[in-house]
Write a protein that holds these residues in place. Sequence first.
Motif, PDB file in Angstrom:
ATOM      1  N   UNK A 151      46.685   1.621   4.104  1.00  0.00           N
ATOM      2  CA  UNK A 151      45.315   1.663   3.588  1.00  0.00           C
ATOM      3  C   UNK A 151      44.593   0.406   4.020  1.00  0.00           C
ATOM      4  N   UNK A 152      43.281   0.507   4.186  1.00  0.00           N
ATOM      5  CA  UNK A 152      42.482  -0.680   4.493  1.00  0.00           C
ATOM      6  C   UNK A 152      41.096  -0.504   3.875  1.00  0.00           C
ATOM      7  N   UNK A 153      40.454  -1.610   3.613  1.00  0.00           N
ATOM      8  CA  UNK A 153      39.120  -1.572   3.039  1.00  0.00           C
ATOM      9  C   UNK A 153      39.131  -1.798   1.540  1.00  0.00           C
ATOM     10  N   UNK A 154      39.546  -2.968   1.124  1.00  0.00           N
ATOM     11  CA  UNK A 154      39.556  -3.299  -0.309  1.00  0.00           C
ATOM     12  C   UNK A 154      38.370  -4.204  -0.618  1.00  0.00           C
ATOM     13  N   UNK A 155      37.949  -4.180  -1.844  1.00  0.00           N
ATOM     14  CA  UNK A 155      36.844  -5.016  -2.292  1.00  0.00           C
ATOM     15  C   UNK A 155      37.225  -6.492  -2.117  1.00  0.00           C
ATOM     16  N   UNK A 156      36.313  -7.290  -1.569  1.00  0.00           N
ATOM     17  CA  UNK A 156      36.557  -8.707  -1.345  1.00  0.00           C
ATOM     18  C   UNK A 156      37.040  -9.027   0.062  1.00  0.00           C
ATOM     19  N   UNK A 157      37.405  -8.015   0.848  1.00  0.00           N
ATOM     20  CA  UNK A 157      37.825  -8.241   2.241  1.00  0.00           C
ATOM     21  C   UNK A 157      36.629  -8.696   3.077  1.00  0.00           C
ATOM     22  N   UNK A 158      36.855  -9.520   4.089  1.00  0.00           N
ATOM     23  CA  UNK A 158      35.750  -9.835   5.002  1.00  0.00           C
ATOM     24  C   UNK A 158      35.404  -8.593   5.823  1.00  0.00           C
ATOM     25  N   UNK A 159      34.126  -8.372   6.065  1.00  0.00           N
ATOM     26  CA  UNK A 159      33.687  -7.192   6.814  1.00  0.00           C
ATOM     27  C   UNK A 159      34.108  -7.308   8.271  1.00  0.00           C
TER      28      UNK A 159
END
Length: 196
Positions: A143-151
């Motif tokens: 999975x990828x794309x969690x809140x707080x990750x750099x865009x």
Amino acid sequence: MEKKESQRQTAEAEEKDPKTAGEPSPQTQEQGGQAEKIESETPKPGEELQKKLEETSRELEKQKDLLLRTAAEYDNFRKRTAREKASLYSEATAAAVLEILTVADSLERALEQPDCTAEDMRKGVELVQRQMKSALEKLGVEEMGAQGDPFDPELHNAISHVEDGESGDNTVVKVFQKGYKIGDRVIRHAMVQVAN
């Protein structure tokens, strides 16, 4: 000069022995035999060309045979590779489906329950979700794309931007849909909201 000498010797021999006049001397006979040998040993220009032509023809046939064999081997290799590729695809698909079948079985069992409370239904859905995560992990899907990750535009699809003082610039604030990848290959980009 040698010819003159041999002619002189022949003339002297004829003078000495009139019986042998007109007959070639043994020395002349020997020289004549050698000349015939030399003529028979030296190949004629046409014969040399014929030999070279035959050698060239044989070499051409060898090269033609080699070319045909190489072409046949390449064709066999191409067909074998296509068969192996199709086989690998079906085997990989079968392995993926096998992992997901446990999830499908759990969903069927959940739907077969005649009476269940909302709490039981929630527990069943959580169980199915854990099975699905486990199946994806076994297949190497992350999975990828969690809140707080750099865009990261390689991994995320920004569907909206928002002004947020608490989050840093180009930070994922909200995830609308998770993304998935296998190794470095992105299967689905994460749909996110990004802070400016």
